[in-house]
Design a protein around this motif. Sequence first.
Motif, PDB file in Angstrom:
ATOM      1  N   ASN A 136      36.722  61.125  14.376  1.00 52.82           N
ATOM      2  CA  ASN A 136      36.279  59.759  13.412  1.00 52.82           C
ATOM      3  C   ASN A 136      36.260  58.525  14.392  1.00 52.82           C
ATOM      4  OD1 ASN A 136      35.931  61.211  11.255  1.00 52.82           O
ATOM      5  ND2 ASN A 136      38.021  60.508  10.445  1.00 52.82           N
ATOM      6  N   HIS A 137      36.194  58.887  15.897  1.00 49.69           N
ATOM      7  CA  HIS A 137      36.493  57.600  16.855  1.00 49.69           C
ATOM      8  C   HIS A 137      35.306  56.610  16.518  1.00 49.69           C
ATOM      9  CE1 HIS A 137      38.273  55.703  20.226  1.00 49.69           C
ATOM     10  NE2 HIS A 137      36.897  55.769  20.849  1.00 49.69           N
ATOM     11  N   TRP A 138      35.508  55.510  16.732  1.00 51.94           N
ATOM     12  CA  TRP A 138      34.526  54.279  16.700  1.00 51.94           C
ATOM     13  C   TRP A 138      35.432  53.187  17.504  1.00 51.94           C
ATOM     14  CZ3 TRP A 138      36.128  49.836  14.231  1.00 51.94           C
ATOM     15  CH2 TRP A 138      37.356  50.102  13.211  1.00 51.94           C
ATOM     16  N   THR A 139      34.463  52.044  17.866  1.00 52.65           N
ATOM     17  CA  THR A 139      35.079  50.737  18.092  1.00 52.65           C
ATOM     18  C   THR A 139      34.381  49.649  17.629  1.00 52.65           C
ATOM     19  OG1 THR A 139      33.712  50.169  19.892  1.00 52.65           O
ATOM     20  CG2 THR A 139      35.532  51.961  20.386  1.00 52.65           C
ATOM     21  N   PRO A 140      34.879  48.580  17.422  1.00 45.73           N
ATOM     22  CA  PRO A 140      34.259  47.451  16.853  1.00 45.73           C
ATOM     23  C   PRO A 140      33.072  46.855  17.565  1.00 45.73           C
ATOM     24  CG  PRO A 140      36.304  46.616  17.658  1.00 45.73           C
ATOM     25  CD  PRO A 140      36.262  48.085  17.837  1.00 45.73           C
TER      26      PRO A 140
END
Length: 375
Positions: free
Chosen positions: A80-84
């Motif tokens: 589920n990795h993400w960044t803003p």
Amino acid sequence: MAPETEAPARPVTDSGKATAPRTPPIPAANALPPLGEDPAALAPIDPQDKRVVGGRADINQLAPFKYPWAWEYFLKANRNHWTPLEINMAQDVQDYHHRLTPAERHVFENVLAYLTTSDILAMRNIGLAVMEKMTAPELQIYQARQVYEESLHTWTYQHCIETLNLDQREIYNRYRVVPEIHGKIALSNRRLNAVLRSGLDMGNRDTLHEFALSYLFFAGIFEGCWFYNGFTPIFALQRRGLMKGTAEQLQYIMRDEVLHCGFGIRVVRQLIQEEDLQLDPAALRLLWDEAEAAESAYAGYLFQEPMLGYSADLHREQFRFIANRRARQLGLEEPFPGAANVVPWLDEQVNLRKEKNFFETRVTEYQTGGALNWE
């Protein structure tokens, strides 16, 4: 010329031949004894010796697992990795400065002000109060990921604050000067700081009971109710086409929090089972009542006048409904029987799969954050 240093004499054997001097080896930290000296210390670990706290197995040996579900949480979290930075916030700048009413800006800013402090508190609690007391590495390794995710959430709020050009000093200090925001943080600190210190005797039944209640508050209420329900005012704006970038950021965070909550509840249940704990009903009642009172005051401050599509009364009732859900998941009696699901669309924020237009932003799919089977 500097004087020569006389070489030390070498020891001599019975045959008269000199031997090289022997330097005793320096043992490595946590090194096992040499093979054959202490066979018991080298015996393979028995997974049944693992426990949530007070385990007798090697904390440095991940497998065999006793809690394979904890490893699955870790794998899900990494998928589920993400960044803003992946989310377009341009329209939010226009919405915040030109489309939101003063009452809506008040709600938006104070939700953000509460969240900025809460996720730092969550990061510290997991990293300093909970993780170091766990004695099974598969539990610790997920919590290490959780510490990172709380840091990522804090970055996300900061990214929103910077993008909208909000006064950072003013936003970050609201938890100190607004009593209704401070009340939630103060209650959290009181509940969590009781077990923050290291060196607790987890063999003491009273200490163990206090730790279980503290972790139950953190997983079931702080993350499971306050966070889960706390994003709803922003989602209410999103449903009207406002602040959609911020709302999308919170959707990603919410899916992380669903995993945090599910993991924490599973650990609490495991701890209660392993230690044959009986949680004090009066202590549980006080826990729910304090949490409801703090959330009710907070809702009253947020919605000093109703916002189109959402209100303080809806927020309070939805808190009670979610609290009943968390209690059932914990195997406890519902604290607020009869509470209604007045915001049925809230769960959709977890279950949506992210599909984006290639020309609008980077293609991202949040794979499994909402695919959690509650037990």
